[in-house]
Write an enzyme that holds these catalytic residues in place. Structure first.
Site, PDB file in Angstrom:
ATOM      1  N   TYR A 130     -85.240   5.505 -56.579  1.00  0.00           N
ATOM      2  CA  TYR A 130     -86.582   6.082 -56.452  1.00  0.00           C
ATOM      3  C   TYR A 130     -87.034   6.611 -57.808  1.00  0.00           C
ATOM      4  O   TYR A 130     -87.080   7.803 -58.061  1.00  0.00           O
ATOM      5  CB  TYR A 130     -86.583   7.197 -55.407  1.00  0.00           C
ATOM      6  CG  TYR A 130     -86.220   6.741 -54.008  1.00  0.00           C
ATOM      7  CD1 TYR A 130     -86.295   5.398 -53.648  1.00  0.00           C
ATOM      8  CD2 TYR A 130     -85.798   7.643 -53.046  1.00  0.00           C
ATOM      9  CE1 TYR A 130     -85.956   4.980 -52.372  1.00  0.00           C
ATOM     10  CE2 TYR A 130     -85.467   7.229 -51.758  1.00  0.00           C
ATOM     11  CZ  TYR A 130     -85.541   5.896 -51.427  1.00  0.00           C
ATOM     12  OH  TYR A 130     -85.209   5.488 -50.156  1.00  0.00           O
ATOM     13  N   ARG A 178     -95.412   4.162 -43.654  1.00  0.00           N
ATOM     14  CA  ARG A 178     -95.908   4.468 -45.001  1.00  0.00           C
ATOM     15  C   ARG A 178     -97.247   5.220 -44.969  1.00  0.00           C
ATOM     16  O   ARG A 178     -98.121   4.982 -45.792  1.00  0.00           O
ATOM     17  CB  ARG A 178     -96.018   3.178 -45.813  1.00  0.00           C
ATOM     18  CG  ARG A 178     -94.670   2.496 -46.004  1.00  0.00           C
ATOM     19  CD  ARG A 178     -94.759   1.046 -46.465  1.00  0.00           C
ATOM     20  NE  ARG A 178     -93.430   0.498 -46.590  1.00  0.00           N
ATOM     21  CZ  ARG A 178     -92.707   0.018 -45.566  1.00  0.00           C
ATOM     22  NH1 ARG A 178     -93.223   0.023 -44.349  1.00  0.00           N
ATOM     23  NH2 ARG A 178     -91.479  -0.447 -45.758  1.00  0.00           N
TER      24      ARG A 178
END
Length: 394
Positions: free
Chosen positions: A119, A272
């Site tokens: 990430y 999302r």
């Protein structure tokens, strides 16, 4: 037992975990209970302080157990997905505000925080490590290995789960997060060149060494899970799961988790952000930091078509005083007792909204009504591009 007390007795925390493992005791049971009890005390104290007739702040009151037997792991009923704090979710607040948000999540009873080396290569881990400094006696952090990086750049066409890389990533994660033990260490994506039995054996060694408490896998099929579980008991499977993607119901993964006593952590439980109702065909994604603009399901025409699903959730929730996001999260929590969703956010208002979903209970009839209404609307567009989809086991 505090770290200073352990050191006075001649061994550090990692050494204590090693000795415990060699003695045949279940690693993590004592520290896990200590952290759960600490979190429960925080919630209890907060609730007592709010018994003034004023509306209370959202907080998690329940825990759930991922895994079974020696692989059992008790955590809050909902975790916190940390990826979007810096990676692939467009704009975000400054570091100080994000750290304050994580502190708020801890104070409200969240005990499981999810990150990964990929990430923003090590960036998210370091951010989470900074935010949780001083709180690690109350929470667990999970991270992931398996992607291949060369000089800090991901090689997207390959994966790397060799024992050497697993160990290197583990050491990096421990250092980045400032912890001595990871709560869960996931294989991020399957490596076709490394047998899953080798991966399981390596994770088993890391457990014995006290570097990780438990291990899991992401986006794998039932055969892989069975093979891995025979070598080293798997505590949890992490896969995408929500109203617009429920392949784990169809390919047997969810049923196998129930059969083997393995926990399940749905990532992107709000698709999302889409199921929260805040995204429409006019939404602009940051071209430099948002992968949604590349996903078939997040193109203007598919967003327009799929928004009918959000309207179903909105209609269902309106008569119950809850939001579409709360409907989606509560549905997952009501679906199975071993499911722990990990929604992420950068906003305090959304943290409040998400946590309140943990207290919502649906009757079997309501679950059937909701699922039937959503199933009547076809989902348009793939969730990933072809390359990313090829890395998912069917």
């Amino acid at each position: 037992m505090k770290k200073e007390q352990i050191q006075e007795n001649g061994m550090d925390r990692r050494g204590f975990l090693k000795r415990t493992a060699l003695a045949g005791a279940a690693l993590c049971i004592v520290p896990a209970l200590e952290k759960v009890n600490a979190a429960e005390k925080v919630i209890s104290d907060r609730q007592k302080s709010l018994n003034t007739g004023m509306p209370s702040l959202a907080a998690l009151h329940d825990t759930r157990t991922l895994g079974s037997g020696k692989a059992a792991f008790q955590v809050s009923v909902m975790g916190f997905g940390c990826m979007g704090l810096n990676h692939n979710r467009s704009w975000h607040p400054d570091r100080k505000q994000e750290i304050a948000l994580i502190h708020e999540a801890v104070e409200r009873g969240v005990t499981l925080f999810d990150t990964a080396e990929s990430y923003g290569y090590h960036v998210n881990e370091k951010l989470v490590g900074e935010a949780l400094k001083g709180y690690t006696d109350r929470v667990f952090v999970s991270s992931k290995f398996g992607h291949k990086f060369v000089n800090g750049v991901q090689v997207r066409t390959e994966e790397n789960s060799t024992p050497q890389n697993i160990r290197q990533v583990c050491e990096n994660s421990l250092r980045n997060l400032g912890v001595e033990t990871l709560g869960i260490f996931y294989q991020h994506r399957i490596d076709p060149n490394t047998p899953i039995e080798v991966v399981a054996e390596t994770c088993g060694e890391l457990i014995k060494e006290g570097k990780i408490l438990h291990w899991g896998m992401c986006e794998v099929n039932v055969n892989t899970i069975r093979s891995a579980h025979k070598v080293c008991p798997v505590t949890v499977i992490q896969s995408e799961y929500h109203f617009m993607h429920h392949s784990v119901e169809e390919n047997g993964v969810l049923a196998l988790c129930e059969e083997l006593g393995i926990g399940f952590v749905p990532y992107s439980p709000l698709n999302r952000g889409f199921l929260g109702g805040m995204i429409n065909e006019y939404t602009q994604f940051d071209p430099k930091n948002d992968n949604r603009q590349t996903l078939p399901r997040f193109q203007p025409d598919t967003i327009r078509a799929n928004y009918r699903i959000v309207e179903v959730l909105n209609a269902f929730g309106r008569t119950r005083g809850i939001t579409p996001a709360q409907v989606a999260l509560a549905w997952l929590i009501n679906k199975r007792p071993f499911i722990v969703p990990i929604p992420g956010t950068t906003k305090l208002s959304h943290l409040e909204e998400n946590l309140r979903a943990a207290d919502i209970r649906f009757t079997p009839e309501e679950m059937q009504e909701l699922e039937a209404a959503v199933a009547a609307i076809p989902v348009v567009g793939s969730r990933y591009d072809a390359l990313q989809e090829s890395k998912i086991q069917k």
